[in-house]
Design a protein around this motif. Structure first.
Motif, PDB file in Angstrom:
ATOM      1  N   ALA A  40      47.793  31.434 -31.987  1.00 15.46           N
ATOM      2  CA  ALA A  40      49.100  30.834 -31.741  1.00 15.46           C
ATOM      3  C   ALA A  40      49.016  29.780 -30.646  1.00 15.46           C
ATOM      4  O   ALA A  40      49.616  28.695 -30.755  1.00 15.46           O
ATOM      5  CB  ALA A  40      50.109  31.916 -31.370  1.00 15.46           C
ATOM      6  N   LEU A  41      48.273  30.070 -29.559  1.00 13.12           N
ATOM      7  CA  LEU A  41      48.110  29.109 -28.472  1.00 13.12           C
ATOM      8  C   LEU A  41      47.403  27.842 -28.938  1.00 13.12           C
ATOM      9  O   LEU A  41      47.796  26.726 -28.597  1.00 13.12           O
ATOM     10  CB  LEU A  41      47.340  29.751 -27.317  1.00 13.12           C
ATOM     11  N   GLU A  42      46.340  28.019 -29.725  1.00 11.00           N
ATOM     12  CA  GLU A  42      45.581  26.864 -30.207  1.00 11.00           C
ATOM     13  C   GLU A  42      46.438  25.983 -31.119  1.00 11.00           C
ATOM     14  O   GLU A  42      46.436  24.753 -31.010  1.00 11.00           O
ATOM     15  CB  GLU A  42      44.331  27.333 -30.950  1.00 11.00           C
ATOM     16  N   ALA A  43      47.168  26.619 -32.022  1.00 10.38           N
ATOM     17  CA  ALA A  43      48.044  25.861 -32.930  1.00 10.38           C
ATOM     18  C   ALA A  43      49.160  25.180 -32.158  1.00 10.38           C
ATOM     19  O   ALA A  43      49.533  24.036 -32.447  1.00 10.38           O
ATOM     20  CB  ALA A  43      48.619  26.786 -34.005  1.00 10.38           C
ATOM     21  N   GLY A  44      49.695  25.878 -31.141  1.00 14.47           N
ATOM     22  CA  GLY A  44      50.748  25.298 -30.330  1.00 14.47           C
ATOM     23  C   GLY A  44      50.284  24.084 -29.563  1.00 14.47           C
ATOM     24  O   GLY A  44      50.999  23.074 -29.461  1.00 14.47           O
ATOM     25  N   ALA A  45      49.073  24.152 -29.009  1.00 12.44           N
ATOM     26  CA  ALA A  45      48.523  23.017 -28.265  1.00 12.44           C
ATOM     27  C   ALA A  45      48.332  21.810 -29.178  1.00 12.44           C
ATOM     28  O   ALA A  45      48.620  20.666 -28.805  1.00 12.44           O
ATOM     29  CB  ALA A  45      47.204  23.421 -27.617  1.00 12.44           C
ATOM     30  N   LYS A  46      47.865  22.069 -30.391  1.00  8.32           N
ATOM     31  CA  LYS A  46      47.645  20.988 -31.357  1.00  8.32           C
ATOM     32  C   LYS A  46      48.979  20.371 -31.783  1.00  8.32           C
ATOM     33  O   LYS A  46      49.123  19.140 -31.848  1.00  8.32           O
ATOM     34  CB  LYS A  46      46.907  21.537 -32.574  1.00  8.32           C
ATOM     35  N   ALA A  47      49.964  21.231 -32.036  1.00  9.43           N
ATOM     36  CA  ALA A  47      51.285  20.747 -32.446  1.00  9.43           C
ATOM     37  C   ALA A  47      51.931  19.924 -31.335  1.00  9.43           C
ATOM     38  O   ALA A  47      52.540  18.885 -31.593  1.00  9.43           O
ATOM     39  CB  ALA A  47      52.185  21.919 -32.829  1.00  9.43           C
ATOM     40  N   TYR A  48      51.748  20.380 -30.098  1.00 10.13           N
ATOM     41  CA  TYR A  48      52.362  19.672 -28.974  1.00 10.13           C
ATOM     42  C   TYR A  48      51.712  18.303 -28.770  1.00 10.13           C
ATOM     43  O   TYR A  48      52.389  17.308 -28.490  1.00 10.13           O
ATOM     44  CB  TYR A  48      52.251  20.510 -27.702  1.00 10.13           C
ATOM     45  N   ALA A  49      50.398  18.252 -28.942  1.00 11.82           N
ATOM     46  CA  ALA A  49      49.693  16.976 -28.806  1.00 11.82           C
ATOM     47  C   ALA A  49      50.160  15.995 -29.873  1.00 11.82           C
ATOM     48  O   ALA A  49      50.378  14.808 -29.603  1.00 11.82           O
ATOM     49  CB  ALA A  49      48.186  17.206 -28.902  1.00 11.82           C
ATOM     50  N   GLU A  50      50.322  16.477 -31.087  1.00 14.87           N
ATOM     51  CA  GLU A  50      50.765  15.606 -32.167  1.00 14.87           C
ATOM     52  C   GLU A  50      52.229  15.218 -31.997  1.00 14.87           C
ATOM     53  O   GLU A  50      52.648  14.122 -32.382  1.00 14.87           O
ATOM     54  CB  GLU A  50      50.517  16.285 -33.515  1.00 14.87           C
ATOM     55  N   TYR A  51      53.004  16.114 -31.414  1.00 17.07           N
ATOM     56  CA  TYR A  51      54.399  15.797 -31.118  1.00 17.07           C
ATOM     57  C   TYR A  51      54.470  14.625 -30.145  1.00 17.07           C
ATOM     58  O   TYR A  51      55.241  13.682 -30.316  1.00 17.07           O
ATOM     59  CB  TYR A  51      55.108  17.008 -30.527  1.00 17.07           C
ATOM     60  N   ASN A  52      53.641  14.659 -29.120  1.00 16.04           N
ATOM     61  CA  ASN A  52      53.626  13.579 -28.135  1.00 16.04           C
ATOM     62  C   ASN A  52      53.159  12.265 -28.751  1.00 16.04           C
ATOM     63  O   ASN A  52      53.582  11.183 -28.360  1.00 16.04           O
ATOM     64  CB  ASN A  52      52.713  13.953 -26.961  1.00 16.04           C
ATOM     65  N   GLN A  53      52.260  12.352 -29.739  1.00 19.16           N
ATOM     66  CA  GLN A  53      51.729  11.147 -30.370  1.00 19.16           C
ATOM     67  C   GLN A  53      52.734  10.552 -31.341  1.00 19.16           C
ATOM     68  O   GLN A  53      52.947   9.350 -31.377  1.00 19.16           O
ATOM     69  CB  GLN A  53      50.432  11.470 -31.116  1.00 19.16           C
ATOM     70  N   ALA A  54      53.383  11.403 -32.131  1.00 22.30           N
ATOM     71  CA  ALA A  54      54.268  10.911 -33.180  1.00 22.30           C
ATOM     72  C   ALA A  54      55.698  10.731 -32.718  1.00 22.30           C
ATOM     73  O   ALA A  54      56.473  10.016 -33.336  1.00 22.30           O
ATOM     74  CB  ALA A  54      54.249  11.875 -34.382  1.00 22.30           C
TER      75      ALA A  54
END
Length: 396
Positions: A40-54
């Motif tokens: 969950a932490l790994e997926a959350g970190a990835k989602a947050y990074a992509e949120y900041n990018q998009a």
């Protein structure tokens, strides 16, 4: 940096994080279903990074092709394309693209996967026109994913090609042979659908046979398109249907044109105009008035009043779908199996060429986008024309 929180719900873990303020309120995003807290932490970190990018909560690495195409249809197609094009794209996506690659993650799609899709449809016998449309949908949608969405760094459609025109498919091309209506068949059709108050099909049939109009063009005609003095007909619009009803749109390929009317068609239109004027007086306040609203949708309540040529006796709009019933009668009662409305258009062009009409005149009359279309479609001509060409050969 926003803190990524995790929590256990039942036997699964989920992550959550806060996004930017919208209308002064922070919005939370999250997703569950993970087996461990670490996942969950790994997926959350990835989602947050992509949120900041998009700048929005869309996770390209997790998005399926199905979800992305829905996104593309909503954010690009419905804003920029005509309803008829949107409908065509939706059918192609549903019937051909989603069943093959819909389950893939967007970022997992490769050029080889997409080339295989095109090749598969080719070997299933679909026409080159269908293949070109599919390739166009894939090219445009994946290009949109690159820019402006930046879900992908490069389009996987780069290098994907249509099969060579010389290639042989495993299944013969699904191409409906274009048929012509013989004089004997036309006599049977027009006797079955004569010109009288109870027959709504006669005039649409005549527009197809005598003018070579497409179905939508026929039912889009209004009386201001007819110039009785010059014996001319202007085709400047066609009728289409969407969720709002029947609406006017430019003809196919924007093929606005003015064509000659033969004497018989001109006389028929004079009779029909007189009949409609008489019916309007007889029905009085019960006569249906027709309007188009700001979206060019036909209605009986508001907007600019219109005067369609194809109209019922009481003034109601005559819909193109009546020709489906006409087709069934022609197929089963008259036993003319190859007929469809386009056969009349095809017959009109063939009759012109057989009679020696100039190809450029035929192209302009039919509204073909270029002369090659006219040549390709009518290259078969009729047996009579073949015999005439053979006589020319014998004289050389």
């Amino acid at each position: 940096m926003s803190e990524i929180n995790t929590r256990k719900r039942g036997k699964k873990w989920e992550y959550r994080f806060e996004g930017a303020k919208i209308d002064g309120k922070r919005k939370q995003y999250g997703r569950g279903g993970f087996a461990t807290k670490k996942e969950a932490l790994e997926a959350g970190a990835k989602a947050y990074a992509e949120y900041n990018q998009a700048g929005q909560y869309v996770v390209p690495s997790e998005m399926s092709v199905t979800d992305y195409l829905d996104y593309w249809m909503t954010n690009y197609c419905k804003v920029n394309l005509k309803p008829t094009t949107i409908g065509n794209y939706a059918k192609k996506i549903k019937n051909h693209i989603i069943p093959v690659i819909g389950q893939y993650k967007l970022r997992a799609v490769t050029p080889s996967v997409l080339q295989s899709l095109i090749n598969q449809k080719f070997n299933e016998g679909y026409s080159r026109n269908t293949l070109s449309t599919l390739k166009g949908i894939l090219t445009n949608s994946f290009s949109y994913a690159v820019e402006p969405c930046r879900f992908l760094k490069q389009s996987p459609m780069y290098g994907v090609k249509l099969p060579s025109p010389r290639a042989q498919a495993e299944t013969p091309t699904r191409r409906k042979e274009k048929s012509i209506v013989t004089p004997e068949q036309w006599k049977k059709i027009i006797e079955r659908f004569p010109y009288d108050n109870n027959c709504t099909a006669h005039i649409p049939l005549q527009f197809g046979y005598r003018c070579g109009l497409r179905l939508g063009e026929t039912f889009g005609l209004t009386w201001d398109d007819v110039d009785f003095k010059a014996a001319k007909l202007t085709i400047a619009k066609q009728i289409q249907h969407n969720g709002a009803g029947w609406y006017y749109t430019p003809p196919k390929y924007n093929s606005v044109r003015t064509i000659d009317l033969d004497d018989a068609m001109l006389e028929l239109l004079r009779s029909e105009l007189e009949r409609q004027q008489k019916a309007r007086q007889e029905y009085s306040e019960l006569y249906a008035h027709l309007f188009i609203d700001d979206n060019n949708v036909i209605n009986t309540k508001e907007g600019k009043e219109i005067y369609p040529i194809c109209r019922r006796e009481n003034g109601n709009y005559l819909q193109p779908r009546i020709m489906q019933h006409v087709g069934r009668v022609i197929h089963y009662e008259l036993n003319i199996k190859d007929y469809d409305y386009h056969s009349l258009r095809h017959t009109h062009a063939t009759n012109l060429i057989q009679a020696g009409a100039n190809l450029k005149y035929t192209q302009e009359r039919l509204g073909h986008k270029n002369i090659e279309v006219t040549l390709n479609i009518y290259a078969h001509v009729t047996e009579k024309l073949r015999k005439e060409q053979k006589q020319i050969l014998n004289q050389i």
